[in-house]
Design a protein around this motif. Structure first.
Motif, PDB file in Angstrom:
ATOM      1  N   VAL A 190     -69.005 -19.863   6.670  1.00  0.00           N
ATOM      2  CA  VAL A 190     -68.286 -20.490   7.776  1.00  0.00           C
ATOM      3  C   VAL A 190     -67.495 -21.671   7.254  1.00  0.00           C
ATOM      4  O   VAL A 190     -66.323 -21.870   7.608  1.00  0.00           O
ATOM      5  CB  VAL A 190     -69.283 -20.946   8.864  1.00  0.00           C
ATOM      6  N   GLU A 191     -68.126 -22.458   6.376  1.00  0.00           N
ATOM      7  CA  GLU A 191     -67.442 -23.624   5.831  1.00  0.00           C
ATOM      8  C   GLU A 191     -66.221 -23.219   5.023  1.00  0.00           C
ATOM      9  O   GLU A 191     -65.173 -23.852   5.108  1.00  0.00           O
ATOM     10  CB  GLU A 191     -68.404 -24.425   4.958  1.00  0.00           C
ATOM     11  N   ALA A 192     -66.383 -22.145   4.235  1.00  0.00           N
ATOM     12  CA  ALA A 192     -65.244 -21.680   3.452  1.00  0.00           C
ATOM     13  C   ALA A 192     -64.114 -21.268   4.380  1.00  0.00           C
ATOM     14  O   ALA A 192     -62.944 -21.571   4.134  1.00  0.00           O
ATOM     15  CB  ALA A 192     -65.664 -20.522   2.559  1.00  0.00           C
ATOM     16  N   GLY A 193     -64.459 -20.565   5.451  1.00  0.00           N
ATOM     17  CA  GLY A 193     -63.442 -20.176   6.429  1.00  0.00           C
ATOM     18  C   GLY A 193     -62.784 -21.399   7.025  1.00  0.00           C
ATOM     19  O   GLY A 193     -61.551 -21.460   7.152  1.00  0.00           O
ATOM     20  N   ASN A 194     -63.576 -22.400   7.351  1.00  0.00           N
ATOM     21  CA  ASN A 194     -63.035 -23.648   7.890  1.00  0.00           C
ATOM     22  C   ASN A 194     -62.098 -24.311   6.894  1.00  0.00           C
ATOM     23  O   ASN A 194     -61.008 -24.738   7.246  1.00  0.00           O
ATOM     24  CB  ASN A 194     -64.177 -24.617   8.197  1.00  0.00           C
ATOM     25  N   ALA A 195     -62.545 -24.373   5.647  1.00  0.00           N
ATOM     26  CA  ALA A 195     -61.761 -25.060   4.632  1.00  0.00           C
ATOM     27  C   ALA A 195     -60.423 -24.360   4.415  1.00  0.00           C
ATOM     28  O   ALA A 195     -59.456 -24.969   3.995  1.00  0.00           O
ATOM     29  CB  ALA A 195     -62.537 -25.131   3.329  1.00  0.00           C
ATOM     30  N   VAL A 207     -64.469 -13.110   8.804  1.00  0.00           N
ATOM     31  CA  VAL A 207     -65.529 -13.611   7.928  1.00  0.00           C
ATOM     32  C   VAL A 207     -66.922 -13.316   8.491  1.00  0.00           C
ATOM     33  O   VAL A 207     -67.739 -12.670   7.847  1.00  0.00           O
ATOM     34  CB  VAL A 207     -65.371 -15.134   7.701  1.00  0.00           C
ATOM     35  N   ILE A 208     -67.191 -13.767   9.720  1.00  0.00           N
ATOM     36  CA  ILE A 208     -68.570 -13.708  10.197  1.00  0.00           C
ATOM     37  C   ILE A 208     -68.959 -12.308  10.654  1.00  0.00           C
ATOM     38  O   ILE A 208     -69.940 -11.737  10.172  1.00  0.00           O
ATOM     39  CB  ILE A 208     -68.783 -14.722  11.340  1.00  0.00           C
TER      40      ILE A 208
ATOM     41  N   ASN B 109     -69.017 -19.551  -2.206  1.00  0.00           N
ATOM     42  CA  ASN B 109     -68.695 -19.128  -0.841  1.00  0.00           C
ATOM     43  C   ASN B 109     -67.512 -18.180  -0.775  1.00  0.00           C
ATOM     44  O   ASN B 109     -66.686 -18.267   0.126  1.00  0.00           O
ATOM     45  CB  ASN B 109     -68.434 -20.338   0.053  1.00  0.00           C
ATOM     46  N   LEU B 110     -67.432 -17.271  -1.736  1.00  0.00           N
ATOM     47  CA  LEU B 110     -66.456 -16.186  -1.595  1.00  0.00           C
ATOM     48  C   LEU B 110     -66.965 -15.253  -0.519  1.00  0.00           C
ATOM     49  O   LEU B 110     -68.161 -15.172  -0.261  1.00  0.00           O
ATOM     50  CB  LEU B 110     -66.306 -15.431  -2.920  1.00  0.00           C
ATOM     51  N   PHE B 111     -66.041 -14.523   0.119  1.00  0.00           N
ATOM     52  CA  PHE B 111     -66.461 -13.587   1.159  1.00  0.00           C
ATOM     53  C   PHE B 111     -66.927 -12.294   0.496  1.00  0.00           C
ATOM     54  O   PHE B 111     -66.109 -11.568  -0.076  1.00  0.00           O
ATOM     55  CB  PHE B 111     -65.314 -13.321   2.130  1.00  0.00           C
ATOM     56  N   PRO B 112     -68.211 -11.981   0.563  1.00  0.00           N
ATOM     57  CA  PRO B 112     -68.748 -10.874  -0.240  1.00  0.00           C
ATOM     58  C   PRO B 112     -68.251  -9.505   0.193  1.00  0.00           C
ATOM     59  O   PRO B 112     -68.326  -8.551  -0.568  1.00  0.00           O
ATOM     60  CB  PRO B 112     -70.262 -10.997  -0.041  1.00  0.00           C
ATOM     61  N   HIS B 113     -67.752  -9.401   1.432  1.00  0.00           N
ATOM     62  CA  HIS B 113     -67.331  -8.086   1.919  1.00  0.00           C
ATOM     63  C   HIS B 113     -65.873  -7.811   1.619  1.00  0.00           C
ATOM     64  O   HIS B 113     -65.365  -6.753   1.959  1.00  0.00           O
ATOM     65  CB  HIS B 113     -67.592  -8.000   3.415  1.00  0.00           C
ATOM     66  N   LEU B 114     -65.165  -8.758   1.012  1.00  0.00           N
ATOM     67  CA  LEU B 114     -63.750  -8.560   0.708  1.00  0.00           C
ATOM     68  C   LEU B 114     -63.558  -8.528  -0.809  1.00  0.00           C
ATOM     69  O   LEU B 114     -64.300  -9.183  -1.545  1.00  0.00           O
ATOM     70  CB  LEU B 114     -62.912  -9.705   1.294  1.00  0.00           C
ATOM     71  N   THR B 115     -62.539  -7.784  -1.265  1.00  0.00           N
ATOM     72  CA  THR B 115     -62.261  -7.778  -2.690  1.00  0.00           C
ATOM     73  C   THR B 115     -61.701  -9.135  -3.083  1.00  0.00           C
ATOM     74  O   THR B 115     -61.343  -9.951  -2.237  1.00  0.00           O
ATOM     75  CB  THR B 115     -61.214  -6.707  -3.056  1.00  0.00           C
TER      76      THR B 115
END
Lengths: 290, 262, 472
Positions: A190-195, A207-208, B109-115
């Motif tokens: 969530v923080e990464a998405g916010n950033a 993301v979530i 905090n990379l998004f694990p479901h995305l390449t």
């Protein structure tokens, strides 16, 4: 669907909304499903009038009584075939519009609004077709003539009660699964998405939810299986309470064992197939790691 | 936060080195977690193209401070201005600031479901409405820059920690930010991977990127930093150039800290 | 220094929550943006409407049906001259569990103190906040009572809990450390008062005696010489068998559970389902991991079959087909017994899967570490793997307990007069037939089920927090 919404509602910042969702979930999760179904059924029995004085709202286009629920349906006229083709074409056009908007978004980055465009195309073409053909179908409303239902579509109330009861009950469980899976997504995500300056909708959408869905999938399949298994209660409650069909059948006739075996085998095959499909999808959904 | 060994008056870190204008201004910022005062009266400016390294013992509020800058934490008192925009409760303001600041996390905090590629292009496409092909082109350039273009189609889970952190740096660069906040970017890495990430950060610094970096890598601080900020117990204790800071620290607290880690 | 001190001071003087006035709270939690304001207003209208409606309904409905049938709902057709059994067994249970649980609480309190942790002694207020749903239900029941004995009984029971909690806390340490065997004995005694001393009660008494003897003897005979080993292994078996025969020979007549009913039966069926499902489930789980294809195959087929079909079809099976399978020479067990067997097997299959999940969750490193220290395979299972697996599955197990509790309502469909069935029974009584009072009775029953299930799920969440499962 209801479950998902309630699950998200429990996480809402609105205190009232989240408390109501919590009360709903904690109530339905903690009473027997059988009780939920018969309760729905009793409320329907009490809330709707008997057949003689059926409730006919909206200028008698609907029928509500405690045995059946009738609503209008469409009956095709002469040009109904043509109209069906037009609707199909409208659907295709909508898909085309969707793809066009997506491509445009990919190419130039302009916001796509593809839902809006697709829906708009579909409605526009259908309406034009409807007017051009001069009303290709009629609407029939349900009527009771000599205790026989004519026209429209009718649904028997016990069935409705079982469905409503099961949906209310299952939704409370699904809400918990959805809530748990959303909470299970790492806070850092969530923080990464916010950033990255994603807004709250984008954060949920990209993301979530994709990650939460992967967590929620196995228990959801389980709930789906439970739903089918619980629907067996319709045999014992929804219908048997009125007609006693099943119970009587078992009481009177000999082929009961075979009947029951068939019932069991059907459920068994159903749940095995479903869980096999579930496992398959689950494996494909797994996040790649090393 | 209880016992500060030396009786320091909160140091002022508003003096920018060089001639650039301030991109980040923090004025009298306080932050509380319940009754615990995490930040006390922070005053700091960061100028254009400046590299500020924040060091200090764990729990000293370093991470909290930079997380306040892009509103991952809400500060309670004081003023934070990023690129002329004052941080307030207004969502649009916050989004504006987040667009201009990149952030690299300790745990990637990379998004694990995305390449890897989708990780980098997600924000530019959704937030900046950049065309897919263009976003991917930029992404590939950035991956070249962090030296892992061959990993573009893989998922984060398939990469090593160092590679993941470099993807995270590329992801924050993709938004073309005015400043990048590094929150202990090497703390979760194996020793042999720390170097590759630090090298990437050094080359970024050399290219003139404005950076605030919370780290325990003293070598990096000495080599790259324009200014070093030392924090303890939620306050800025001492500020100075690396030479001044490492070779001739003024405050007892700083000396104590340096003697423990060097 | 002054600055810091001042800052500290100001932080102390103005902690953040001090300025949360009710008005601010409302603004922050209900009207923090446009969307939420709209939602709040709409929902507020709905909630007020529903509350008004249901208060009106509660005030207007005729609750006589519950007042008349209260005893049926609670205990079914239990005859009046046998009521003393119920009261005695209930008080025995309350006493032993009150003493037992608080003794255990004292133990863990001391234990924690030894480890340098401080656990607050749970006060009566805590108990109240933990078990309030059940207390509300009990209060509701009492308010419906027409005569004095049940009211007095409940008051005595509640005060009994309070007294025994203090008594348990005050017990000397050696007795406190035996809290679990004490509770087991208490349960057996209370069961014997109800159902007599022959048959199943004697069997369970034997098993309990065996378990207690095993743990006690291993305390006193620790040596590895042949004599100690012989006593450790032989002693419990002898004592267990002896207890079985002695208890069986007492010949105290009970009141058979075929004629029990109401909420009492519902709770009993749940406990029996779990208590007998647990060992079977554990065996099934281990069997499913067995290397022998026959055992593994049987366990897999059994588990998957039972989990694949609805409980109702299994109950129908027990009610309509099982009798046909008994040879004429053997007396067919009663409906309830058959239903209980099915429930036990049903819960066993689910418990087996839960335990299997727990076994899989134990990291391989644990087994490897145990192997490296030279433990035997059986010891690894018993001392390393099982404790961790069981600990990990406690929340899931409580979940299964709750769903079994709710599922016992299904035995009503095969005509067993348990809690739920009395809705139909009371509404078909001449006095209430056709008066449309189903909703009243359903509401009562729903509150009953809910109070127990909700308490259990709250307890499981508390347990989860205590164990630190699911916390990352």
């Amino acid at each position: 669907m209801l479950g998902t919404l309630i699950g998200i509602a429990r996480l809402s910042t609105n205190w009232l909304l989240s408390k109501i969702a919590t009360v709903y979930v904690e109530f339905f999760r903690n009473i027997p499903v059988l009780l939920v179904i018969v309760l729905t059924w009793t409320i329907i029995l009490n809330a709707f009038p008997p057949v003689r004085i059926s409730w006919l709202p909206f200028g008698e286009t609907f029928i509500f009584n405690n045995l059946r629920f009738g609503f209008p349906s469409i009956v095709g006229g002469d040009k109904f075939g043509t109209f069906q083709v037009i609707v199909l074409l409208a659907l295709l056009a909508a898909v085309a519009a969707w793809i066009w908007r997506s491509r445009l978004f990919d190419r130039s980055g302009t916001p796509h609004h593809r839902v809006l465009y697709g829906l708009g195309t579909f409605v526009a073409i259908s309406v034009v077709g409807f007017i051009a053909l001069g009303g290709p179908f009629d609407i029939t409303t349900p009527e009771i003539i000599d205790r026989v239902y004519v026209g429209g579509i009718t649904m028997i109330m016990p069935y409705a009660a079982v469905m409503i009861g099961l949906v209310l009950y299952t939704a409370s469980h699904i809400a918990e699964i959805v809530r748990g899976s959303i909470l299970s997504v790492d806070k850092g995500q969530v923080e990464a998405g916010n950033a990255l300056a994603l807004n709250s909708f984008q954060r949920y959408r990209f993301v979530i939810l994709p990650q939460a869905f992967r967590v929620a999938f196995p228990p959801l399949i389980n709930q789906f299986l439970n739903f089918t298994k619980n629907s067996s209660l319709a045999f014992a409650v929804g219908f048997a309470e009125i007609t006693g069909v099943i119970q009587n059948l078992f009481g009177q006739s000999r082929p009961a064992p075979q009947l029951l075996l068939i019932l069991m085998v059907v459920y068994l095959v159903f749940s095995l197939v479903l869980s096999a499909i579930g496992n398959l999808i689950n494996r494909r959904l797994q996040i790649v790691g090393r | 936060m209880s016992n500060t060994p030396t009786g320091t008056v909160n140091a002022d870190a508003t003096q920018i080195l060089g001639s650039g204008r301030a991109i980040i201004e923090m004025k009298n910022v306080d932050k509380l977690f319940g009754n615990f005062q995490a930040l006390t009266n922070i005053n700091m400016n960061v100028g254009e193209k400046e590299v500020v390294v924040v060091i200090g013992p764990s729990g000293s509020g370093k991470s909290t401070m930079i997380r306040c800058i892009n509103r991952l934490e809400k500060h309670d008192r004081g003023e934070i201005i990023v690129d002329g925009i004052t941080l307030s409760n207004d969502v649009r303001n916050i989004q504006e600031i987040r667009r201009e600041t990149g952030m690299v996390f300790q745990s990637f905090n990379l998004f694990p479901h995305l390449t890897v590629l989708d990780n980098i292009t997600l924000a530019p496409r959704q937030v900046r409405n950049i065309a897919k092909s263009e976003a991917e082109k930029t992404a590939m350039e950035l991956l070249e820059r962090v030296k892992i273009p061959e990993q573009a189609r893989k998922f984060p889970g398939q990469l090593s920690g160092g590679q993941q952190q470099r993807v995270a740096i590329a992801r924050s660069l993709a938004m073309n930010p005015k400043v990048i906040l590094f929150d202990e970017p090497t703390s979760a890495l194996d020793p042999e991977m720390i170097k590759e990430v630090l090298d990437t950060m050094k080359s970024l610094a050399n290219e003139g990127m404005t950076m605030i970096c919370v780290t325990h890598e003293m070598g990096f601080a000495r080599e790259v930093a324009d200014r070093v900020v030392f924090m303890a117990d939620g306050q800025i204790v001492e500020v100075g150039t690396p030479e001044h800071f490492f070779d001739n620290p003024q405050e007892e607290r700083t000396k104590l800290f340096l003697s423990q880690i060097l | 220094m002054t600055d810091t001190a001042e800052a500290k001071e100001s932080a102390k003087l103005a902690p953040l929550h001090s300025d949360t006035t009710p008005a601010k709270w409302v603004k922050d939690n209900l009207f923090n943006n446009v969307m939420n304001s709209i939602i709040t207003v709409l929902l507020g209208v709905v909630v007020v409407f529903l509350l008004v409606q249901s208060f009106g309904w509660i005030a207007n409905e005729e609750w006589e049906i519950i007042r008349v049938n209260l005893r049926n709902f609670m205990i079914g057709q239990f005859p009046s001259d046998q009521l003393w059994r119920l009261w005695t067994s209930a008080f025995v249970l309350i006493a032993t569990f009150g003493i037992g649980t608080s003794a255990r609480a004292h133990n863990s309190h001391d234990d924690a103190a030894e480890k340098g942790l401080v656990i607050e002694r749970s006060s009566l207020l805590d108990l109240l906040s933990r078990f309030w749903p059940i207390l509300v239900f009990v209060a509701l029941v009492v308010s419906f009572a027409k005569t004095w004995p049940p009211v007095l009984g409940v008051i005595a029971g509640v005060s009994g809990i309070v007294v025994t909690r203090f008594a348990g806390w005050a017990l000397p340490a050696p007795i406190r450390s035996r809290a679990i065997p004490m509770m087991a004995i208490g349960t057996i005694v209370s069961l014997a008062v109800l159902a007599g001393t022959s048959g199943l009660v004697a069997l369970s008494a034997g098993i309990v005696a065996l378990a207690i003897a095993a743990s006690e003897l291993s305390r006193f005979f620790e040596g590895s010489d042949p004599k100690s080993t012989a006593i450790r292994t032989g002693g419990p078996i002898v004592i267990g068998a002896a207890t079985l025969f002695i208890v069986n020979a007492v010949g105290f007549e009970g009141y058979g559970w075929e004629d029990w009913g109401g909420l009492h039966l519902t709770l009993f069926a749940t406990v029996v389902g779990i208590a007998s499902g647990m060992p079977i489930g554990m065996l099934l789980a281990i069997g499913r991991r067995s290397k022998l294809p026959v055992i593994k195959g049987f366990c897999v087929v059994f588990i998957e079959f039972v989990r694949g079909v609805p409980l109702i079809s299994l109950l129908l099976f027990s009610s309509f087909i099982l009798p046909l399978l008994f040879p004429p020479s053997v007396e067919t067990p009663e409906t309830l017994t058959r239903a209980m067997i099915v429930i036990a097997l049903f819960s066993a299959a689910y418990i087996a899967e839960i335990i299997r999940g727990g076994l899989q969750a134990v990291p391989k490193g644990q087994t490897e570490a145990a192997q490296a220290s030279g433990m035997s395979a059986a010891k690894i299972q018993r001392l390393i793997v099982m404790p961790q697996a069981l600990r990990a599955v406690i929340p899931a197990m409580v979940g299964q307990f709750i769903s079994l509790f709710k599922d016992t309502s299904l035995i009503a469909t095969i005509g067993v007069a348990e809690f739920f069935q009395y809705v139909a029974i009371s509404n078909s009584q001449p006095a209430f037939l056709g008066k449309g009072l189903q909703l009243v009775t359903y509401a009562f029953v729903a509150v009953g089920y809910w109070s127990f299930a909700y308490t259990m799920s709250k307890e499981s969440r508390r347990l989860e927090k205590q164990l630190g499962v699911g916390v990352r």
